[in-house]
Design a protein around this motif. Structure first.
Motif, PDB file in Angstrom:
ATOM      1  N   LEU A  58     -22.426 -11.365  20.024  1.00 29.74           N
ATOM      2  CA  LEU A  58     -23.408 -11.339  20.560  1.00 29.74           C
ATOM      3  C   LEU A  58     -23.302  -9.575  21.073  1.00 29.74           C
ATOM      4  O   LEU A  58     -24.659  -8.878  21.331  1.00 29.74           O
ATOM      5  N   THR A  63     -27.579  -8.169  21.515  1.00 26.84           N
ATOM      6  CA  THR A  63     -28.339  -9.462  21.791  1.00 26.84           C
ATOM      7  C   THR A  63     -28.837  -9.371  23.611  1.00 26.84           C
ATOM      8  O   THR A  63     -29.537  -9.555  24.125  1.00 26.84           O
ATOM      9  N   PHE A  69     -33.855 -15.178  21.097  1.00 34.01           N
ATOM     10  CA  PHE A  69     -32.207 -15.917  20.802  1.00 34.01           C
ATOM     11  C   PHE A  69     -32.661 -17.379  19.793  1.00 34.01           C
ATOM     12  O   PHE A  69     -33.223 -18.235  21.091  1.00 34.01           O
ATOM     13  N   ALA A  86     -25.941 -16.375  25.190  1.00 34.04           N
ATOM     14  CA  ALA A  86     -26.915 -15.524  25.082  1.00 34.04           C
ATOM     15  C   ALA A  86     -27.722 -15.510  26.660  1.00 34.04           C
ATOM     16  O   ALA A  86     -28.093 -14.350  26.562  1.00 34.04           O
ATOM     17  N   THR A  95     -34.596 -18.671  24.845  1.00 36.37           N
ATOM     18  CA  THR A  95     -33.462 -18.767  23.261  1.00 36.37           C
ATOM     19  C   THR A  95     -34.080 -20.395  23.542  1.00 36.37           C
ATOM     20  O   THR A  95     -34.301 -20.729  23.766  1.00 36.37           O
TER      21      THR A  95
END
Lengths: 223, 173, 141
Positions: A58, A63, A69, A86, A95
């Motif tokens: 990541l 990221t 994500f 994440a 997310t």
């Protein structure tokens, strides 16, 4: 927008293609080297081979600067942990996880995943749209206001039949703004107006009040 | 072959190379030759060969300098130091280009991976020949072609010449 | 104390045996019946076939009354997910997840989950064996 798609299966691959077509910056992370080579034929450098749950992967994939994500592997535990890493380590603002077992929805929400998608829900909502038993339909979304215009037909078995329009109990600040009669004439909701079969009621509501409005106007409770 | 070996390292080996094709004028023709600089000890040799081929066929040479941008930053992130370095190298090539009638164009690119970028450029420039100079690299105790070279080998639609340095010349790498 | 162990591998089965021997109430859950061969015939705890990621299976295994939940399957993500479910959904007072990936273990430790990162642990022990001149001999655990 930079979107990281964790999982290069059918869902992840298709999603990555759609996002690329949309003009977004996309990176699709796939663990399996062979599968990754296949999707790289199409995605080029928008694909990356690695384990989406590993911190170092990541890190490599940037990221930390991702806006979204999305974890769409076939394994719920992998999707959950990838989203959590994440979010916790890389502060990704949004997310989204695919869940394969619908019962995991609440668990994912409690554990901090911002949104979940499961195929069962998607198919159910598709079916629901086709069903005449839920006749409240959105006519227009009023951009930027969070409000939308909905319509419902007063049928012979409707709970609205014979009700006085201004005495209906509606959620929040939802309101009926217009009644279209069977003869195509239009009436405003004045006091004393009783609803008849064949009329179409137009209501202004807010997105979040839509399920409650649906229940109020159709008698069908939300799932 | 004997001729080539004897002259390795000297300035005239390009001519020796040409002689493999039957001497001067025997080089294959190519209107557009793309030379991606990959930071190897043979970058300069690749340029020389490209110049000769282009001169023979009154073509032109495109020189490509690629900066690989880590995904931690956006693709168009300012890479000032690498850009300065690349621009210096490219300007040097333009300033010292030996061929009067053969044009040279240079380009500096930021890409995630050099391999796919080289292939894309070759296609967009309509290159009929790509020439790369590479070193003999070892990785994990074994020979490694390198992912960029491997990608270009597999995907570039044009002809591709790879010049590889002798093994012992950079064996310490 | 009531223990619920997810994963009947070498660690899970060993833990289950030693805890029952000490008189604790132990339930061990594994997706594969075959895994329970590691338990001896004298094992006095409960062995339940089920997926520790399935809340219904965890309830069947008595998670609501467990004092301690330990996840020691082969999958880091399974262990971490199940441990979080035990901690945040079923409010088990003490929860420990075994994780092979050190950096992943760190992320979840920072989130308040007790994790045991086995490579780091083994590396530490290995270093002790290498550099400690006391009487540790190879083969000791």
């Amino acid at each position: 927008m930079y979107v990281i798609v964790a999982g290069g299966g059918k869902v992840g691959f298709g999603l990555s293609q759609a996002l690329l077509a949309n003009g977004d910056e996309v990176l699709c992370i796939e663990k399996d080297a062979h599968r990754c080579a296949v999707i790289a034929e199409d995605l080029g450098s928008a694909s990356y081979q690695g384990d989406c749950c590993e911190v170092s992967v990541l890190e490599d994939t940037g990221t930390g600067r991702a806006d979204v994500f999305v974890a769409v592997t076939g394994d719920d535990a992998d999707n959950l942990i990838a989203c959590q890493v994440a979010k916790a380590r890389f502060r990704v603002p949004r997310t989204v996880a695919r869940i394969n077992d619908p019962r995991n929805r609440e668990i994912f929400s409690i554990l901090g995943v911002d949104a979940t998608v499961n195929s069962t829900d998607v198919i159910m909502s598709q079916i629901a749209q086709e069903m005449p038993s839920q006749p409240l339909t959105q006519v227009l979304s009023l951009r930027g206001t969070g409000r939308e215009l909905c319509q419902v037909e007063v049928t012979a078995d409707s709970p609205l039949l014979g009700e006085e329009v201004n005495l209906l109990r509606l959620p929040g600040d939802s309101e009926i703004i217009l009644i279209v009669c069977a003869d195509q004439s239009v009436r405003t909701p004045e006091n004393g107006l009783q609803l008849e079969a064949g009329q179409v009621v137009l209501a202004l509501t807010r997105e979040e009040q839509e399920p409650a409005l649906r229940e109020a106007l159709t008698g069908v409770a939300p799932e | 072959m004997r001729n080539l070996r004897r002259q390795t390292g000297s300035g005239s080996w390009v001519e020796s190379f040409a002689s493999l094709f039957g001497g001067k004028g025997g080089l294959p023709t190519a209107q557009t030759v793309l030379v991606p600089l990959v930071g190897s000890s043979l970058d300069e040799s690749a340029l020389k060969v490209a110049g000769e081929v282009a001169r023979e066929s009154s073509g032109r040479v495109h020189v490509l300098y690629i900066i690989e941008v880590p995904r931690a930053v956006p693709l168009d992130a300012p890479m000032d130091e690498q850009v300065r370095n690349g621009e210096r190298i490219l300007k040097d090539i333009e300033d010292h280009w030996p061929h009067k009638k053969t044009s040279v164009a240079t380009e500096l690119l930021q890409a995630r991976q050099a391999g796919p970028a080289i292939v894309t450029e070759a296609v967009e420039r309509g290159a009929d020949l790509v020439i790369m100079g590479i070193d003999h690299e070892r990785r994990y105790g074994d020979y490694s072609l390198g992912s960029s070279t491997a990608h270009v080998l597999q995907h570039v639609p044009s002809a591709l010449w790879i010049l590889r340095a002798p093994i012992n010349q950079n064996g310490a790498r | 104390m009531r223990f619920l162990i997810m994963g009947c591998g070498r660690v899970g089965s060993g833990l289950a045996r030693s805890l029952t021997d000490e008189g604790h109430d132990v339930t061990i859950i594994d997706v594969r019946q075959d895994a329970f061969r590691r338990l001896t015939a004298q094992f006095r705890g409960n062995a339940i076939i089920g997926d520790g990621l399935d809340s219904a299976a965890l309830q069947r295994a008595g998670i609501e009354n467990a004092d301690v939940f330990v996840s020691v399957t082969q999958g880091d993500n399974r262990n971490l997910m199940a441990a979080q479910v035990a901690k945040h959904i079923f409010k088990v007072p003490r929860v420990i997840a075994r994780v092979y990936d050190d950096s992943r273990a760190d992320v979840f430790r920072e989130l308040g989950l007790q994790t045991l990162s086995s490579p780091r642990f083994v590396t530490g022990l290995m270093r002790e064996m290498i550099f400690d001149e006391s009487d540790i001999t190879p083969g000791d655990e």
